[in-house]
Design a protein around this motif. Structure first.
Motif, PDB file in Angstrom:
ATOM      1  N   LYS A   1       0.829  -1.207   0.000  1.00 17.65           N
ATOM      2  CA  LYS A   1       0.000   0.000   0.000  1.00 17.65           C
ATOM      3  C   LYS A   1       0.865   1.259   0.000  1.00 17.65           C
ATOM      4  O   LYS A   1       0.505   2.260  -0.617  1.00 17.65           O
ATOM      5  CB  LYS A   1      -0.912   0.003   1.225  1.00 17.65           C
ATOM      6  CG  LYS A   1      -1.983  -1.080   1.207  1.00 17.65           C
ATOM      7  CD  LYS A   1      -2.837  -1.004   2.465  1.00 17.65           C
ATOM      8  CE  LYS A   1      -3.887  -2.112   2.482  1.00 17.65           C
ATOM      9  NZ  LYS A   1      -4.713  -2.062   3.731  1.00 17.65           N
ATOM     10  N   GLU A   2       1.981   1.201   0.707  1.00 18.33           N
ATOM     11  CA  GLU A   2       2.875   2.360   0.771  1.00 18.33           C
ATOM     12  C   GLU A   2       3.779   2.473  -0.451  1.00 18.33           C
ATOM     13  O   GLU A   2       4.654   3.335  -0.504  1.00 18.33           O
ATOM     14  CB  GLU A   2       3.737   2.274   2.039  1.00 18.33           C
ATOM     15  CG  GLU A   2       2.964   2.309   3.336  1.00 18.33           C
ATOM     16  CD  GLU A   2       2.367   3.662   3.636  1.00 18.33           C
ATOM     17  OE1 GLU A   2       2.836   4.654   3.025  1.00 18.33           O
ATOM     18  OE2 GLU A   2       1.446   3.733   4.469  1.00 18.33           O
ATOM     19  N   LYS A   3       3.610   1.551  -1.420  1.00 13.13           N
ATOM     20  CA  LYS A   3       4.363   1.559  -2.677  1.00 13.13           C
ATOM     21  C   LYS A   3       5.862   1.369  -2.443  1.00 13.13           C
ATOM     22  O   LYS A   3       6.695   1.984  -3.131  1.00 13.13           O
ATOM     23  CB  LYS A   3       4.091   2.843  -3.453  1.00 13.13           C
ATOM     24  CG  LYS A   3       2.632   3.016  -3.831  1.00 13.13           C
ATOM     25  CD  LYS A   3       2.406   4.266  -4.660  1.00 13.13           C
ATOM     26  CE  LYS A   3       0.930   4.388  -5.054  1.00 13.13           C
ATOM     27  NZ  LYS A   3       0.688   5.602  -5.865  1.00 13.13           N
ATOM     28  N   CYS A   4       6.201   0.530  -1.466  1.00 14.29           N
ATOM     29  CA  CYS A   4       7.613   0.265  -1.192  1.00 14.29           C
ATOM     30  C   CYS A   4       8.267  -0.558  -2.294  1.00 14.29           C
ATOM     31  O   CYS A   4       9.499  -0.550  -2.423  1.00 14.29           O
ATOM     32  CB  CYS A   4       7.761  -0.468   0.140  1.00 14.29           C
ATOM     33  SG  CYS A   4       7.231   0.497   1.566  1.00 14.29           S
ATOM     34  N   PHE A   5       7.459  -1.295  -3.066  1.00 15.85           N
ATOM     35  CA  PHE A   5       8.001  -2.115  -4.144  1.00 15.85           C
ATOM     36  C   PHE A   5       8.143  -1.323  -5.449  1.00 15.85           C
ATOM     37  O   PHE A   5       8.619  -1.852  -6.439  1.00 15.85           O
ATOM     38  CB  PHE A   5       7.112  -3.331  -4.373  1.00 15.85           C
ATOM     39  CG  PHE A   5       6.867  -4.139  -3.130  1.00 15.85           C
ATOM     40  CD1 PHE A   5       7.931  -4.658  -2.415  1.00 15.85           C
ATOM     41  CD2 PHE A   5       5.589  -4.363  -2.663  1.00 15.85           C
ATOM     42  CE1 PHE A   5       7.725  -5.398  -1.261  1.00 15.85           C
ATOM     43  CE2 PHE A   5       5.365  -5.099  -1.507  1.00 15.85           C
ATOM     44  CZ  PHE A   5       6.439  -5.611  -0.800  1.00 15.85           C
ATOM     45  N   GLU A   6       7.715  -0.055  -5.426  1.00 14.20           N
ATOM     46  CA  GLU A   6       7.784   0.779  -6.624  1.00 14.20           C
ATOM     47  C   GLU A   6       8.803   1.902  -6.495  1.00 14.20           C
ATOM     48  O   GLU A   6       9.264   2.424  -7.506  1.00 14.20           O
ATOM     49  CB  GLU A   6       6.409   1.391  -6.916  1.00 14.20           C
ATOM     50  CG  GLU A   6       5.288   0.352  -7.067  1.00 14.20           C
ATOM     51  CD  GLU A   6       3.931   0.988  -7.227  1.00 14.20           C
ATOM     52  OE1 GLU A   6       3.887   2.227  -7.454  1.00 14.20           O
ATOM     53  OE2 GLU A   6       2.906   0.287  -7.118  1.00 14.20           O
ATOM     54  N   ARG A   7       9.146   2.294  -5.259  1.00 16.65           N
ATOM     55  CA  ARG A   7      10.031   3.435  -5.040  1.00 16.65           C
ATOM     56  C   ARG A   7      11.235   3.018  -4.199  1.00 16.65           C
ATOM     57  O   ARG A   7      11.171   2.063  -3.448  1.00 16.65           O
ATOM     58  CB  ARG A   7       9.281   4.568  -4.331  1.00 16.65           C
ATOM     59  CG  ARG A   7       8.044   5.027  -5.086  1.00 16.65           C
ATOM     60  CD  ARG A   7       7.260   6.017  -4.264  1.00 16.65           C
ATOM     61  NE  ARG A   7       6.070   6.477  -4.957  1.00 16.65           N
ATOM     62  CZ  ARG A   7       5.156   7.257  -4.416  1.00 16.65           C
ATOM     63  NH1 ARG A   7       5.295   7.661  -3.170  1.00 16.65           N
ATOM     64  NH2 ARG A   7       4.097   7.642  -5.113  1.00 16.65           N
ATOM     65  N   LYS A   8      12.309   3.785  -4.344  1.00 14.47           N
ATOM     66  CA  LYS A   8      13.509   3.504  -3.564  1.00 14.47           C
ATOM     67  C   LYS A   8      13.378   4.029  -2.140  1.00 14.47           C
ATOM     68  O   LYS A   8      13.921   3.445  -1.210  1.00 14.47           O
ATOM     69  CB  LYS A   8      14.729   4.142  -4.240  1.00 14.47           C
ATOM     70  CG  LYS A   8      15.104   3.496  -5.559  1.00 14.47           C
ATOM     71  CD  LYS A   8      16.363   4.122  -6.126  1.00 14.47           C
ATOM     72  CE  LYS A   8      16.782   3.445  -7.414  1.00 14.47           C
ATOM     73  NZ  LYS A   8      18.023   4.054  -7.973  1.00 14.47           N
ATOM     74  N   ARG A   9      12.676   5.145  -1.952  1.00 10.94           N
ATOM     75  CA  ARG A   9      12.538   5.755  -0.634  1.00 10.94           C
ATOM     76  C   ARG A   9      11.068   6.014  -0.344  1.00 10.94           C
ATOM     77  O   ARG A   9      10.341   6.543  -1.189  1.00 10.94           O
ATOM     78  CB  ARG A   9      13.321   7.072  -0.560  1.00 10.94           C
ATOM     79  CG  ARG A   9      14.818   6.943  -0.763  1.00 10.94           C
ATOM     80  CD  ARG A   9      15.466   8.302  -0.680  1.00 10.94           C
ATOM     81  NE  ARG A   9      15.271   8.908   0.630  1.00 10.94           N
ATOM     82  CZ  ARG A   9      15.257  10.225   0.857  1.00 10.94           C
ATOM     83  NH1 ARG A   9      15.408  11.058  -0.166  1.00 10.94           N
ATOM     84  NH2 ARG A   9      15.086  10.694   2.070  1.00 10.94           N
ATOM     85  N   THR A  10      10.638   5.650   0.846  1.00 11.83           N
ATOM     86  CA  THR A  10       9.288   5.927   1.325  1.00 11.83           C
ATOM     87  C   THR A  10       9.357   6.273   2.807  1.00 11.83           C
ATOM     88  O   THR A  10      10.373   6.057   3.465  1.00 11.83           O
ATOM     89  CB  THR A  10       8.349   4.727   1.134  1.00 11.83           C
ATOM     90  OG1 THR A  10       8.835   3.610   1.905  1.00 11.83           O
ATOM     91  CG2 THR A  10       8.267   4.322  -0.334  1.00 11.83           C
ATOM     92  N   LYS A  11       8.263   6.789   3.332  1.00 13.37           N
ATOM     93  CA  LYS A  11       8.191   7.107   4.762  1.00 13.37           C
ATOM     94  C   LYS A  11       7.891   5.871   5.601  1.00 13.37           C
ATOM     95  O   LYS A  11       7.943   5.927   6.837  1.00 13.37           O
ATOM     96  CB  LYS A  11       7.112   8.158   5.012  1.00 13.37           C
ATOM     97  CG  LYS A  11       5.702   7.676   4.687  1.00 13.37           C
ATOM     98  CD  LYS A  11       4.667   8.735   4.982  1.00 13.37           C
ATOM     99  CE  LYS A  11       3.264   8.223   4.646  1.00 13.37           C
ATOM    100  NZ  LYS A  11       2.232   9.241   4.938  1.00 13.37           N
ATOM    101  N   PHE A  12       7.573   4.759   4.955  1.00 14.04           N
ATOM    102  CA  PHE A  12       7.192   3.544   5.672  1.00 14.04           C
ATOM    103  C   PHE A  12       8.422   2.901   6.309  1.00 14.04           C
ATOM    104  O   PHE A  12       9.427   2.657   5.639  1.00 14.04           O
ATOM    105  CB  PHE A  12       6.518   2.568   4.708  1.00 14.04           C
ATOM    106  CG  PHE A  12       6.073   1.290   5.350  1.00 14.04           C
ATOM    107  CD1 PHE A  12       5.012   1.267   6.225  1.00 14.04           C
ATOM    108  CD2 PHE A  12       6.727   0.100   5.076  1.00 14.04           C
ATOM    109  CE1 PHE A  12       4.602   0.085   6.815  1.00 14.04           C
ATOM    110  CE2 PHE A  12       6.335  -1.089   5.660  1.00 14.04           C
ATOM    111  CZ  PHE A  12       5.260  -1.090   6.534  1.00 14.04           C
ATOM    112  N   ILE A  13       8.341   2.610   7.617  1.00 12.12           N
ATOM    113  CA  ILE A  13       9.418   1.949   8.356  1.00 12.12           C
ATOM    114  C   ILE A  13       8.888   0.598   8.801  1.00 12.12           C
ATOM    115  O   ILE A  13       7.985   0.520   9.644  1.00 12.12           O
ATOM    116  CB  ILE A  13       9.876   2.786   9.551  1.00 12.12           C
ATOM    117  CG1 ILE A  13      10.331   4.171   9.074  1.00 12.12           C
ATOM    118  CG2 ILE A  13      11.007   2.098  10.299  1.00 12.12           C
ATOM    119  CD1 ILE A  13      10.733   5.108  10.195  1.00 12.12           C
TER     120      ILE A  13
END
Length: 210
Positions: free
Chosen positions: A96-108
């Motif tokens: 949902k946080e698009k961690c598999f699409e972007r190199k950096r996210t706010k999700f920890i």
């Protein structure tokens, strides 16, 4: 070469070539099964499950003593039943946080898993949901180990970021206009002149005070 290849292929006696897709086991006899029927018929899985033998369920044994059991038993009975569902929820949230699409996210991921495990603790069954930063041991840890603030670029949503970029671009295009440039130069000169008059006045005030 073609004849050698065909000779190496398994033979299907008495089965038309159009039906050599896959077979199902029924009463110990191989029966032809159409591929389109396998994918389109919702009852196909039921037929296959009914035709295959179902192993008997193993008797449920009592959980071992956590103080005397082996490490493997402790993991299988006390760790994995709680940790694996949390890992599954972690992967769903990461998607949902698009961690598999972007190199950096706010999700920890560690924060999410800590919060999930804390709230799913059987000892807190009747208690309300607790946010990550409100967990007591997390609060105590962050007092001694404060985190740097998260960059604004990671906090903004796609819609908010697009608004910021578009507003900056529109302002840049307006500032490039010749009349606006002339106005800005006049304002800059006016500010400089005012500062000069102020400095001269302060200078003579100091001189008179002497």
């Amino acid at each position: 070469l073609l004849l050698e290849y065909e000779a190496e292929q398994p033979q299907f006696p008495d089965v038309p070539e159009s039906k050599r897709g896959s077979v199902s086991v029924e009463a110990g006899i191989l029966q032809p099964l159409h591929m389109e029927q396998f994918y389109s018929d919702p009852a196909a899985d039921t037929v296959i499950q009914q035709s295959l033998p179902i192993p008997e369920a193993a008797p449920v044994s009592e959980p071992p003593d956590p103080k005397t059991c082996s490490p493997r038993e402790y993991l299988e009975y006390y760790i994995f039943p709680v940790l694996l569902p949390g890992m599954a929820e972690l992967l769903h949230q990461a998607k949902k946080e698009k961690c598999f699409e972007r190199k950096r996210t706010k999700f920890i991921a560690c924060d999410f898993l800590t919060e999930w495990l804390y709230n799913k603790n059987p000892k807190r069954k009747d208690e309300s949901f607790t946010e990550f930063f409100s967990i007591p041991f997390v609060t105590d840890w962050l007092k001694d180990h404060p985190r740097p603030p998260i960059p604004l670029s990671l906090l903004l949503s796609e819609e908010e970021a697009s608004i910021v970029i578009q507003s900056f671009w529109r302002g840049y295009r307006v500032r490039c206009d010749s009349e606006v440039q002339e106005l800005r130069q006049w304002q800059k000169q006016l500010r400089e002149d005012k500062n000069i008059f102020k400095r001269v006045k302060e200078f003579w005030t100091k001189q008179e005070a002497k």
